[in-house]
Write a protein that holds these residues in place. Structure first.
Motif, short mmCIF file in Angstrom:
data_model
loop_
_atom_site.label_atom_id
_atom_site.label_comp_id
_atom_site.label_asym_id
_atom_site.label_seq_id
_atom_site.Cartn_x
_atom_site.Cartn_y
_atom_site.Cartn_z
N PRO A 141 0.59 6.49 -15.03
CA PRO A 141 2.02 6.75 -14.88
C PRO A 141 2.85 6.03 -15.94
O PRO A 141 2.51 4.92 -16.36
N ALA A 150 1.07 4.01 -3.11
CA ALA A 150 0.76 5.43 -2.94
C ALA A 150 1.74 6.33 -3.68
O ALA A 150 1.47 7.51 -3.89
N MET A 151 2.89 5.78 -4.08
CA MET A 151 3.86 6.56 -4.85
C MET A 151 3.39 6.79 -6.28
O MET A 151 3.94 7.64 -6.99
N LEU A 152 2.37 6.02 -6.71
CA LEU A 152 1.81 6.16 -8.05
C LEU A 152 0.36 6.59 -7.90
O LEU A 152 -0.50 5.77 -7.56
N PRO A 153 0.03 7.84 -8.10
CA PRO A 153 -1.34 8.33 -7.87
C PRO A 153 -2.39 7.50 -8.60
O PRO A 153 -2.21 7.15 -9.78
N GLY A 154 -3.46 7.18 -7.89
CA GLY A 154 -4.57 6.46 -8.49
C GLY A 154 -4.37 4.97 -8.65
O GLY A 154 -5.18 4.29 -9.28
N THR A 155 -3.30 4.43 -8.07
CA THR A 155 -3.00 3.01 -8.22
C THR A 155 -3.89 2.16 -7.32
O THR A 155 -4.12 2.50 -6.16
N SER A 188 0.83 -1.19 0.00
CA SER A 188 0.00 0.00 0.00
C SER A 188 0.87 1.26 0.00
O SER A 188 0.58 2.23 -0.71
N GLU A 197 8.27 4.81 -14.24
CA GLU A 197 7.89 5.13 -12.86
C GLU A 197 7.37 3.88 -12.15
O GLU A 197 7.64 3.66 -10.97
N ALA A 219 -1.65 0.20 -12.04
CA ALA A 219 -1.40 1.63 -12.24
C ALA A 219 -1.95 2.06 -13.59
O ALA A 219 -1.68 1.41 -14.61
#
Length: 374
Positions: A277, A255-260, A251, A281, A274
């Motif tokens: 991105p 969170a490092m990849l928005p919307g994942t 988790s 990334e 994802a």
């Protein structure tokens, strides 16, 4: 309200209905957030005054300014009787007081200075306020106002508002039950992450975006190493703790990849989905995941495979295709005991060993076959 999918949609439908039923120019539904001590407005409908929004992000009021929420709505009807509505006026003239048990104190009705001031400020002459009660507890309130100069609400209006508040409560309760059922249907019970059903739905939607707008869709499939050893040597409770701890690590990385979307597929298999991105990334985050998983006290790290439409993996026309590619990459990582992710398509395009493995006829048996039967 029965057609609403969220409590906010349900509240909006209720506010529209009660405003029309009571002949008001404005209606709102608010929720009592006990943990914050606030009355938060969920929805405003009708003629909005300056500063009011239909779906406000942060319109809330301290409960101590409206003591009937914590006092009248709880104390007076908790010992008997039914909660009922009351009327407030902009000028504070006598208005119908709430019906309360005979022995109860008569609070509410034409006496709240904050409401009186708000009515005047917003060009409203009177309002009727009705408690919304769920599961025997004050949940919030229904509020309907009329313009200055229009007839003041009467006792019959207040009684009708009480009935409408009860109907609203029933509708909100149903919506919350359905929302909880939907949440459980798409949530893994142990880790609290999304489950396989949620991944399938999101992946179908994501690939439609990819086909239409060429949005990059990436799938990171993870196999947690050492779970069987932990279960056999230390018990399933410890194994469950390992799954939960890895779920938290996943988790955090997701969170490092928005919307994942972060999910547990079942057993010791997890994934990140994802949408948007760039592939690089996603690969970077997959590497971070490998590093963090290797630092867990339990288990033996994680095998990670990545498949992204941003890499040369050939056309991806179905979710099954992307899953096969990610699974094949993960299988290569596991077979090689790799401490880094294996990425489909980055070692020869169509001749990439992972792509060739994913495209090979499915003749494997046992765990290997299970990986590709998506």
């Amino acid at each position: 309200m029965a057609a609403a999918h969220t409590p906010r949609e349900s509240a909006h439908a209720a506010a529209l209905g009660v405003r029309q039923a009571l002949g008001g120019s404005f209606a709102a539904i608010s929720k009592w957030e006990r943990e914050l001590g606030k009355l938060r407005v969920l929805v405003n409908t009708g003629e909005l005054a300056e500063g009011e929004e239909e779906f406000p992000d942060d319109e809330s009021y301290p409960v101590h300014e409206f003591p009937e929420i914590a006092g009248f709505l709880h104390e007076q009807w908790a010992g008997g009787g039914e909660p009922s509505a009351w009327v407030e006026t902009a000028e504070g003239v006598p208005a119908p007081a709430p019906r309360v048990p005979e022995e109860g104190p008569a609070r509410g009705g034409g006496g709240n200075r904050q409401r009186m001031a708000a009515l005047r400020r917003r060009g409203r002459g009177c309002c009727v306020v009705a408690p919304i009660v769920l599961h025997g507890r004050a949940w919030g309130e229904l509020y309907v106002a009329r313009r200055t100069g229009e007839p003041v609400f009467g006792r019959a209006d207040a009684d009708f508002a009480s009935v409408l508040a009860a109907v609203t409560a029933a509708g909100i309760a149903q919506t919350e039950r359905l929302a909880e059922a939907r949440r459980l249907a798409f949530t893994d019970a142990l880790t609290g992450l999304a489950n396989r059903r949620a991944v399938d739905m999101r992946l179908d939607e994501a690939l439609e975006l990819h086909r239409r707008d060429e949005v990059v869709v990436s799938l990171v499939v993870c196999d947690l190493n050492g779970l069987k050893r932990v279960n056999d040597s230390r018990g399933h409770a410890v194994g469950d703790r390992l799954l939960e701890r890895f779920g938290s690590v996943l988790s955090l990385c997701g969170a490092m990849l928005p919307g994942t979307l972060v999910a547990r597929l079942g057993g010791d298999e997890f994934c990140l989905l994802a949408v948007g991105p760039p592939a690089d990334e996603v690969v970077k985050v997959a590497g971070e995941l490998c590093d963090r998983a290797g630092e867990l006290d339990l288990g033996e790290g994680v095998a990670v495979g990545v498949a992204s439409t941003g890499d040369p993996i050939g056309p991806v026309r179905s979710a099954r295709r992307l899953f096969r590619l990610a699974d094949a990459a993960q299988y290569k990582a596991k077979a090689a005991r790799s401490g880094e992710p294996v990425i489909a398509g980055r070692h020869g395009g169509k001749d990439d060993p992972v792509v060739r493995l994913a495209d090979a006829p499915d003749r494997r048996t046992g765990p290997e076959r299970r990986r590709f039967r998506r």
